[in-house]
Design an enzyme around this catalytic site. Structure first.
Site, PDB file in Angstrom:
ATOM      1  N   LYS A  14       0.829  -1.220   0.000  1.00  0.00           N
ATOM      2  CA  LYS A  14       0.000   0.000   0.000  1.00  0.00           C
ATOM      3  C   LYS A  14       0.860   1.265   0.000  1.00  0.00           C
ATOM      4  O   LYS A  14       0.617   2.185  -0.774  1.00  0.00           O
ATOM      5  CB  LYS A  14      -0.940   0.028   1.226  1.00  0.00           C
ATOM      6  CG  LYS A  14      -1.904  -1.151   1.304  1.00  0.00           C
ATOM      7  CD  LYS A  14      -2.917  -0.992   2.430  1.00  0.00           C
ATOM      8  CE  LYS A  14      -2.332  -1.039   3.835  1.00  0.00           C
ATOM      9  NZ  LYS A  14      -1.745  -2.343   4.219  1.00  0.00           N
ATOM     10  N   ARG A  89      -9.715   0.654   9.225  1.00  0.00           N
ATOM     11  CA  ARG A  89      -9.395  -0.740   9.537  1.00  0.00           C
ATOM     12  C   ARG A  89     -10.502  -1.407  10.348  1.00  0.00           C
ATOM     13  O   ARG A  89     -10.346  -2.569  10.724  1.00  0.00           O
ATOM     14  CB  ARG A  89      -8.100  -0.790  10.356  1.00  0.00           C
ATOM     15  CG  ARG A  89      -6.834  -1.048   9.523  1.00  0.00           C
ATOM     16  CD  ARG A  89      -5.669  -0.823  10.451  1.00  0.00           C
ATOM     17  NE  ARG A  89      -4.487  -1.575  10.148  1.00  0.00           N
ATOM     18  CZ  ARG A  89      -3.384  -1.044   9.633  1.00  0.00           C
ATOM     19  NH1 ARG A  89      -3.336   0.205   9.267  1.00  0.00           N
ATOM     20  NH2 ARG A  89      -2.310  -1.802   9.474  1.00  0.00           N
ATOM     21  N   ARG A 128      11.678  -6.643   4.879  1.00  0.00           N
ATOM     22  CA  ARG A 128      11.811  -5.184   4.967  1.00  0.00           C
ATOM     23  C   ARG A 128      12.174  -4.730   6.382  1.00  0.00           C
ATOM     24  O   ARG A 128      12.460  -3.544   6.586  1.00  0.00           O
ATOM     25  CB  ARG A 128      10.528  -4.486   4.492  1.00  0.00           C
ATOM     26  CG  ARG A 128       9.427  -4.377   5.545  1.00  0.00           C
ATOM     27  CD  ARG A 128       8.184  -3.652   5.076  1.00  0.00           C
ATOM     28  NE  ARG A 128       7.196  -3.631   6.145  1.00  0.00           N
ATOM     29  CZ  ARG A 128       5.936  -3.288   5.993  1.00  0.00           C
ATOM     30  NH1 ARG A 128       5.473  -2.945   4.807  1.00  0.00           N
ATOM     31  NH2 ARG A 128       5.115  -3.289   7.027  1.00  0.00           N
ATOM     32  N   ARG A 134      11.266  -1.261  11.993  1.00  0.00           N
ATOM     33  CA  ARG A 134      10.050  -1.380  12.818  1.00  0.00           C
ATOM     34  C   ARG A 134      10.078  -2.653  13.648  1.00  0.00           C
ATOM     35  O   ARG A 134      10.227  -3.753  13.100  1.00  0.00           O
ATOM     36  CB  ARG A 134       8.805  -1.386  11.924  1.00  0.00           C
ATOM     37  CG  ARG A 134       8.487  -0.051  11.316  1.00  0.00           C
ATOM     38  CD  ARG A 134       7.375  -0.134  10.294  1.00  0.00           C
ATOM     39  NE  ARG A 134       6.160  -0.815  10.751  1.00  0.00           N
ATOM     40  CZ  ARG A 134       5.044  -0.884  10.034  1.00  0.00           C
ATOM     41  NH1 ARG A 134       4.993  -0.322   8.829  1.00  0.00           N
ATOM     42  NH2 ARG A 134       4.000  -1.507  10.515  1.00  0.00           N
ATOM     43  N   ARG A 146      -0.855  -9.516  13.182  1.00  0.00           N
ATOM     44  CA  ARG A 146      -1.365  -8.414  12.345  1.00  0.00           C
ATOM     45  C   ARG A 146      -2.205  -8.968  11.192  1.00  0.00           C
ATOM     46  O   ARG A 146      -3.227  -8.386  10.825  1.00  0.00           O
ATOM     47  CB  ARG A 146      -0.191  -7.565  11.819  1.00  0.00           C
ATOM     48  CG  ARG A 146       0.446  -6.725  12.932  1.00  0.00           C
ATOM     49  CD  ARG A 146       1.860  -6.263  12.600  1.00  0.00           C
ATOM     50  NE  ARG A 146       1.942  -5.396  11.448  1.00  0.00           N
ATOM     51  CZ  ARG A 146       3.084  -5.135  10.797  1.00  0.00           C
ATOM     52  NH1 ARG A 146       4.227  -5.677  11.198  1.00  0.00           N
ATOM     53  NH2 ARG A 146       3.083  -4.335   9.772  1.00  0.00           N
TER      54      ARG A 146
HETATM   55  P1  AMP Z   1       0.733   0.124   9.278  1.00  0.00           P
HETATM   56  O1  AMP Z   1       1.931   1.008   9.103  1.00  0.00           O
HETATM   57  O2  AMP Z   1      -0.452   0.550   8.461  1.00  0.00           O
HETATM   58  O3  AMP Z   1       1.070  -1.337   9.085  1.00  0.00           O
HETATM   59  O4  AMP Z   1       0.289   0.279  10.801  1.00  0.00           O
HETATM   60  C1  AMP Z   1       1.140  -0.106  11.862  1.00  0.00           C
HETATM   61  C2  AMP Z   1       0.331  -0.290  13.123  1.00  0.00           C
HETATM   62  O5  AMP Z   1      -0.297   0.949  13.486  1.00  0.00           O
HETATM   63  C3  AMP Z   1      -0.824  -1.280  13.016  1.00  0.00           C
HETATM   64  O6  AMP Z   1      -0.404  -2.638  13.216  1.00  0.00           O
HETATM   65  C4  AMP Z   1      -1.746  -0.795  14.125  1.00  0.00           C
HETATM   66  O7  AMP Z   1      -1.253  -1.178  15.401  1.00  0.00           O
HETATM   67  C5  AMP Z   1      -1.585   0.713  14.030  1.00  0.00           C
HETATM   68  N1  AMP Z   1      -2.582   1.284  13.098  1.00  0.00           N
HETATM   69  C6  AMP Z   1      -2.334   1.869  11.896  1.00  0.00           C
HETATM   70  N2  AMP Z   1      -3.487   2.283  11.320  1.00  0.00           N
HETATM   71  C7  AMP Z   1      -4.483   1.939  12.177  1.00  0.00           C
HETATM   72  C8  AMP Z   1      -5.893   2.066  12.138  1.00  0.00           C
HETATM   73  N3  AMP Z   1      -6.525   2.615  11.081  1.00  0.00           N
HETATM   74  N4  AMP Z   1      -6.601   1.619  13.218  1.00  0.00           N
HETATM   75  C9  AMP Z   1      -5.974   1.071  14.275  1.00  0.00           C
HETATM   76  N5  AMP Z   1      -4.657   0.890  14.365  1.00  0.00           N
HETATM   77  C10 AMP Z   1      -3.902   1.315  13.323  1.00  0.00           C
END
Ligand code: AMP
Length: 199
Positions: A14, A89, A128, A134, A146
Site C-alpha cells: 500500500k 481498519r 523489509r 520497525r 497483524r
Molecule cells: P501500518 O503502518 O499501516 O502497518 O500500521 C502499523 C500499526 O499501526 C498497526 O499494526 C496498528 O497497530 C496501528 N494502526 C495503523 N493504522 C491503524 C488504524 N486505522 N486503526 C488502528 N490501528 C492502526
C-alpha cells in the site's frame, strides 16, 4: 477530485503504491501507521498510548485513530483528494470516514484491495524489517497477529464499501510498475479529463 482507500493486509504494498499514485493524481497521502510512528518519534501522549497496541500487532482503539485522522484531513483544506492508506481498519472507522467526507462535501469514491497471500506477506515484512527498523516487522508472531487482525477486524471494511458498489480487488503480486498499472486502470475512469498528471 477523488478520494480513495488503498486497502489490503500489512505488507501488501500500500505505501509503495500510494507514493506512485500521489505523483500521478496529485492527491494527499494519509497513512495512519506513519502518523502513529511520527507521534511515537515525537514522544507525544498520543504516541505513547498507541505504542503499546502497535508493539503487540493490535489495532489502536478507534477513538484515538479517528481523532488523529480527522485532524490530518482538516489540516488539508486545499487537497484535491486523499489516498487513505491503512485506514479505515474497522467498520466504525469506515462509518466515521464517510461522515467526515460528507461534512467536507465529499465522499469516498473507491476502495482498492491489494491481494497477497499470507506466506508472501510474512516473507516480505521480514525482508523489509532491517530497512523499516520497525519492531512490529521484526517478529514473526507479531506479523502473524497483524494478519489475523486484518482478517477478523479489517476485512469486513471491504464488504462495507462493496455494498456501496465501491470495492475492487487487484492482484498484489508482480512488479511495482505492473501493480501500479492495475490500479490506474481502475482509477483513471473516475478522474476528470485534465486532472490526471501525464503518465
Ligand atoms: P501500518 O503502518 O499501516 O502497518 O500500521 C502499523 C500499526 O499501526 C498497526 O499494526 C496498528 O497497530 C496501528 N494502526 C495503523 N493504522 C491503524 C488504524 N486505522 N486503526 C488502528 N490501528 C492502526
Amino acid at each position: 477530485m477523488i478520494n480513495l482507500i488503498l486497502f489490503g493486509p500489512p505488507g501488501s504494498g500500500k505505501g509503495t503504491q500510494a507514493a506512485h499514485l500521489v505523483e500521478r493524481y496529485g492527491l494527499v497521502h494519509i497513512s495512519t501507521g506513519d502518523l502513529f510512528r511520527q507521534e511515537i518519534g515525537n514522544g507525544t501522549p498520543l504516541g505513547k498510548e498507541a505504542q503499546a497496541y502497535i508493539s503487540r500487532g493490535e489495532l489502536v482503539p478507534d477513538h484515538i485513530t479517528i481523532g488523529m485522522l480527522r485532524n490530518k484531513v482538516e489540516a488539508h483544506p486545499e487537497a484535491h483528494g486523499f489516498i487513505f492508506d491503512g485506514f479505515p481498519r474497522t467498520i466504525p472507522q469506515a462509518e466515521a470516514l464517510d461522515r467526515l467526507m460528507a461534512e467536507e462535501g465529499a465522499a469516498i469514491h473507491l476502495l482498492i484491495a491489494l491481494e497477497v497471500e499470507d506466506e508472501e506477506i510474512v516473507r516480505r515484512i521480514k525482508g523489509r524489517a532491517a530497512i523499516s527498523g520497525r519492531a512490529d516487522d521484526a517478529n514473526e508472531s507479531i506479523i502473524r497477529n497483524r494478519i489475523a487482525v486484518y482478517k477478523n477486524e479489517t476485512a469486513p471494511v471491504f464488504d462495507y464499501y462493496a455494498r456501496q458498489g465501491k470495492s475492487h480487488r487487484v492482484n498484489g503480486i508482480g512488479s511495482i510498475e505492473e501493480i501500479f498499472q492495475r490500479l490506474c486502470i481502475i482509477i483513471d475512469p473516475l478522474v476528470e479529463p485534465g486532472e490526471s498528471a501525464p503518465a
